[in-house]
Write a protein that holds these residues in place. Sequence first.
Motif, PDB file in Angstrom:
ATOM      1  N   ASN A 140       0.818  -1.219   0.000  1.00 33.66           N
ATOM      2  CA  ASN A 140       0.000   0.000   0.000  1.00 33.66           C
ATOM      3  C   ASN A 140       0.849   1.266   0.000  1.00 33.66           C
ATOM      4  O   ASN A 140       0.532   2.259   0.675  1.00 33.66           O
ATOM      5  CB  ASN A 140      -0.942   0.000   1.213  1.00 33.66           C
ATOM      6  N   ASP A 192      -3.996  -4.465  -6.968  1.00 33.25           N
ATOM      7  CA  ASP A 192      -5.287  -3.995  -6.446  1.00 33.25           C
ATOM      8  C   ASP A 192      -6.426  -4.883  -6.930  1.00 33.25           C
ATOM      9  O   ASP A 192      -7.328  -5.255  -6.163  1.00 33.25           O
ATOM     10  CB  ASP A 192      -5.537  -2.557  -6.892  1.00 33.25           C
ATOM     11  N   THR A 201      -2.866 -11.106  -0.503  1.00 32.20           N
ATOM     12  CA  THR A 201      -2.237  -9.823  -0.164  1.00 32.20           C
ATOM     13  C   THR A 201      -1.133  -9.565  -1.186  1.00 32.20           C
ATOM     14  O   THR A 201      -0.292 -10.438  -1.426  1.00 32.20           O
ATOM     15  CB  THR A 201      -1.636  -9.850   1.252  1.00 32.20           C
TER      16      THR A 201
END
Length: 406
Positions: A140, A192, A201
Amino acid sequence: MTKKSEPTTGEKLEGTLMLVGDTIAHTATRVHEFHRAISDMPFKAVGTATLNASKPVEEVHNEITDLVYSAVREAGKGVFSGAAWVVRQANQSLASPQIIDQAMDDKRVSAISSAINGVFGDHLAATRNPMQVRMNLYANGQALAADQAAIMAQLPNAQNHLVIFLHGLCCNENSWQMYYNPSEPATRPYGDKLEEAFPVTALYLRYNTGRNIDANSRQFKRILNRLVRNWPVAVESITLVGHSMGGLISRTVVETLTDEDIILQRAIRDVVCLGSPHAGAPLARLAAAGEQLFDRFELSRPIGRVLGVRSRGIRDLDHGLGALQTRDGHEVMFHLVGSTIGDHGSSWLNTTVGDGLVTPDSALADDTGKAQRVMFAQKHHMTLLNDPDVYLELEVVLRQNLVQKL
C-alpha cells in the motif's frame, strides 16, 4: 537484527551530488584518454620521420594535458563533493530531515534514483553511496514493517496467500501503476485487482537493479524466509510476478532453493515472468559487442571504456539465464509471457525487435516443456506492467493455484 531505514530525500540528494562528481571525474578520464589516443598518432608518425627529435615536444604536450585534465577531474569532483557536504550538514542540522522530503516529489525522486541505480547501482553499493536503493518489500505504498506485531498493525487483513511483484531494470515498485487512469477501472494496478478478486495480499519488492542477479536473488530469498516466519497468518502459497529482470530474479530464487529453504519450497507455487530475457536481451548484447569492438582499436578504446561503465545488472542481461531447464522434484509452475510490437504474423519484428527490448524467443525460452507460455501481439515491453489482457492471465494463474484450496 536492526532493519536499515530507507534514506531520506536529503540523503539521496547528497548521494546524487557525490555520484555526479564521480561521473565528471570518470568522463574527464575518458576524454583525456581519447585526446591522448588522437595526439599520439601524429607524434608517433613525426617521431618515426625525425628519429624521435619531436620527443621533447610530445613530453611537454603530455605534461600540459595531464595537468589540465587532472584539474578538471579534481575541480569537478571537488565542487560536487563540497555541495554534498553542504547538503549533509543541512540535513543533520534540521530539526526534521523530512523537511527536504516534503519540498520534493518523493515519487519523482524515487524514479530518478531507481533509474540511476540501474546504470550505476553496483558502483553506488560498492561506495556505500546514500543514493543506493535498499531492497525492501512494500505494501500500500509503504515499506513493510520488520516484525510480526508491526506487520499485523500495518496489514490487519493479511491473507494466507501472497502475490509479490518484482519490477525490472531501472524501475521501482511504482512502475506497476504505469498507465493507470483513475477514470478507467481496467487500468487499475494488477495487485489492487487481484486483492479484490481473490483472498490474497499483494506486496511489491524494491531493489537495486544495478547489482547482479545472483546477489539480488540471494538477498530476496533471505527476505522471503523472514517474511514467511513473521507473517501474521500461516502462509499457504506465494506467487512471484516478475517483470523483465524481476522474472529472472524470481526464477533464480526458485532454482537455488535448498533443504534449508524448506519453508519456501512449500510456499512458492507459481512464478510469472513478464517479458523476462531468459536467453538475453538484444540491446544488452549490442552494448557488450560495442565495448569489445571499440576496445580493439587504440583510438576508439576510450569509447569502449565508456560502454564498460554499465552496471553488473545490465551485463547479466547480455545472455540472461538460458532457457528453463528440467529440475528433479521441481514443483513450481512457471508462466512465461512474451509480446511483440508487431502482429502475430510479423515474423521479422518478432525475431529482431520483439517487444522493443526482449524477443519472444527469449521471453518464452523453455527446454522443460512444462511451462505455460503466452504470447501477445501489439504490446511493447512496458505495456506488460499494466495491461488488461495480461491481468486476465494473472487471474488464470491465481485460479489454478487457489480455487481448489478455497
